[in-house]
Design an enzyme around this catalytic site. Structure first.
Site, mmCIF file in Angstrom:
data_model
loop_
_atom_site.group_PDB
_atom_site.id
_atom_site.type_symbol
_atom_site.label_atom_id
_atom_site.label_comp_id
_atom_site.label_asym_id
_atom_site.label_seq_id
_atom_site.Cartn_x
_atom_site.Cartn_y
_atom_site.Cartn_z
ATOM 1 N N THR A 25 0.840 -1.201 0.000
ATOM 2 C CA THR A 25 0.000 0.000 0.000
ATOM 3 C C THR A 25 0.876 1.251 0.000
ATOM 4 O O THR A 25 1.770 1.384 0.830
ATOM 5 C CB THR A 25 -0.929 -0.014 1.224
ATOM 6 O OG1 THR A 25 -1.855 -1.083 1.072
ATOM 7 C CG2 THR A 25 -1.691 1.293 1.358
ATOM 8 N N HIS A 178 -7.385 -11.031 -1.116
ATOM 9 C CA HIS A 178 -6.733 -10.663 0.144
ATOM 10 C C HIS A 178 -7.524 -11.292 1.288
ATOM 11 O O HIS A 178 -8.534 -10.762 1.740
ATOM 12 C CB HIS A 178 -6.689 -9.146 0.276
ATOM 13 C CG HIS A 178 -5.703 -8.658 1.307
ATOM 14 N ND1 HIS A 178 -5.149 -9.472 2.273
ATOM 15 C CD2 HIS A 178 -5.155 -7.420 1.501
ATOM 16 C CE1 HIS A 178 -4.321 -8.771 3.014
ATOM 17 N NE2 HIS A 178 -4.304 -7.515 2.568
ATOM 18 N N ASN A 181 -4.160 -10.561 7.082
ATOM 19 C CA ASN A 181 -3.827 -9.304 7.764
ATOM 20 C C ASN A 181 -4.987 -8.609 8.467
ATOM 21 O O ASN A 181 -5.008 -7.393 8.624
ATOM 22 C CB ASN A 181 -3.162 -8.325 6.792
ATOM 23 C CG ASN A 181 -1.778 -8.779 6.387
ATOM 24 O OD1 ASN A 181 -1.242 -9.736 6.955
ATOM 25 N ND2 ASN A 181 -1.198 -8.126 5.405
ATOM 26 N N TYR A 183 -8.172 -8.221 7.643
ATOM 27 C CA TYR A 183 -9.224 -7.574 6.871
ATOM 28 C C TYR A 183 -10.451 -8.492 6.797
ATOM 29 O O TYR A 183 -10.504 -9.518 7.458
ATOM 30 C CB TYR A 183 -8.679 -7.143 5.515
ATOM 31 C CG TYR A 183 -7.573 -6.119 5.659
ATOM 32 C CD1 TYR A 183 -7.820 -4.878 6.238
ATOM 33 C CD2 TYR A 183 -6.262 -6.411 5.277
ATOM 34 C CE1 TYR A 183 -6.805 -3.941 6.418
ATOM 35 C CE2 TYR A 183 -5.240 -5.483 5.460
ATOM 36 C CZ TYR A 183 -5.511 -4.251 6.033
ATOM 37 O OH TYR A 183 -4.509 -3.328 6.229
ATOM 38 N N ASN A 238 -3.625 -5.709 12.625
ATOM 39 C CA ASN A 238 -4.992 -5.168 12.722
ATOM 40 C C ASN A 238 -5.836 -5.871 13.766
ATOM 41 O O ASN A 238 -7.044 -6.045 13.605
ATOM 42 C CB ASN A 238 -5.673 -5.182 11.347
ATOM 43 C CG ASN A 238 -5.047 -4.191 10.397
ATOM 44 O OD1 ASN A 238 -4.835 -3.033 10.750
ATOM 45 N ND2 ASN A 238 -4.709 -4.649 9.201
#
Length: 367
Positions: A25, A178, A181, A183, A238
């Site tokens: 990112t 994805h 992580n 999400y 996260n």
């Protein structure tokens, strides 16, 4: 003996070498639209066997950080077409990472200022990025709301639509889901963020349901040989955690095995941190064996903290692909530097997120 620089087949993707640029990112896409410098950035790095783009939102609701790209509007699709054309002109292969952040977002980034969505209404103890006076600013995530069961088919459909946009319209060679992580898909997988009592919570089979539905829908949309998936069994990124990750992820890869995926992308340890986490042991070789035993033929990609010696060992011991992250930011010609044992450019951490050309397309290649 197989080396990092040998070609490899990953589903439908014939790759020139086994060195992959990991998704990174960079917060340089105002209004979720990649800029001209984005095409330059990826084309500079096209000597990688495979480029995986920065995480790219499948919808407005899926966005969690300021100035990250999307793949749900015509302007975004057209901008990505310039990127893929530039990479293909250099002989490279590129897939887009499809992203729904779930609860890792802020009301300022959501449609009509709404709450972010999640499997359960549990706020992530983490931060996201807003742009304030042209300066990236880290802020606490907003309280999410729990998704209703009747909303989930729509999210599955949105993933599939984004995949079709990517391959059929934007010119990508494939997509990466994805699922890592912390999400949305990872939030559903893990007990620390999923406290649902319906068909999408509780048992391993229920918690894995959304990820598997998404993957099957994308495979149906573009073909399994163009689809990879990224998983992170034990990362604390996260504020995500599972009580018993080994059986969870063994189950997930066994279910993925029959789908004919191009590759499985595994983050070993803590994303961007230690490869071994003392209180979260995990057997990655057992995971790969579970996938192979279930008939999985996709390439096996490893990621996190790899340098050349570690990557060479991984390939010699049977891993197919090795993803490099931050070294690709500051070394557009990383493949050549690894081949020639050349020194690497230092990374300017101040320019990693947001901004323009500086720290993005101005890192020098070898003469």
């Amino acid at each position: 003996m197989t080396t990092l620089f040998d070609p490899v087949q990953a589903g439908d993707l014939q790759l020139a070498n086994r060195i992959v640029m990991a998704p990174l990112t960079r917060n340089r896409s105002p209004n979720a639209v990649p800029r001209d410098i984005t095409a330059t950035y990826y084309a500079q790095r096209a000597s990688a066997g495979l480029l995986i783009t920065e995480a790219t939102a499948i919808s407005h609701q899926a966005q969690g950080y300021a100035d990250v790209p999307g793949l749900y509007g015509s302007e975004q699709i057209e901008a990505w077409k310039h990127v893929t054309d530039a990479v293909h002109a250099k002989g490279g292969k590129i897939v887009v990472q499809l992203w729904h952040v779930g609860r890792v977002s802020h009301t300022e980034l959501q449609p009509e200022g709404g709450k972010p969505v999640a499997p359960s209404a549990i706020t992530a103890k983490t931060k996201t990025v807003l742009i304030k006076d042209d300066v990236p600013t880290f802020v606490e995530t907003s309280e999410p709301r729990a998704l209703k069961a009747e909303e989930l088919p729509g999210i599955v459909h949105t993933y599939a639509a984004a995949a079709r946009n990517a391959v059929e319209s934007a010119g990508f060679d494939g997509v990466e889901i994805h699922g890592a992580n912390g999400y949305l898909l990872d939030q559903f997988l893990k007990t620390g963020s999923n406290q649902r009592t319906d068909d999408y919570g509780g048992s391993i089979e229920n918690r894995a349901r959304l990820l598997l539905e998404v993957t099957r829908a994308i495979v149906d949309a573009v073909g399994g040989g163009k689809v990879g998936i990224r998983l992170s069994p034990v990362t604390p990124a996260n504020d995500v955690r599972d009580d018993n990750p080994q059986p969870l992820f063994d189950y997930v890869v066994k279910q993925l095995a029959p789908l004919g995926l191009a590759y499985i992308h595994i983050i070993e340890g803590a994303t961007g941190g230690p490869r071994e986490i003392e209180d979260r042991p995990f057997d990655y070789e057992a995971l790969k064996s579970a996938y192979r035993a279930a008939g999985g033929k996709g390439a096996w990609m490893v990621n996190n903290g790899y340098d050349k010696p570690l990557a060479e060992t991984a390939v010699k011991e049977g891993d197919d692909l090795v993803a490099f992250g931050k070294p690709f930011i500051s070394n557009p010609d990383l493949v050549r530097r690894l081949r020639e044992n050349a020194p690497l450019n230092a990374l300017d951490k101040a320019t990693m997120y947001g901004g323009g050309a500086k720290g993005y397309i101005d890192y020098p290649a070898l003469a």
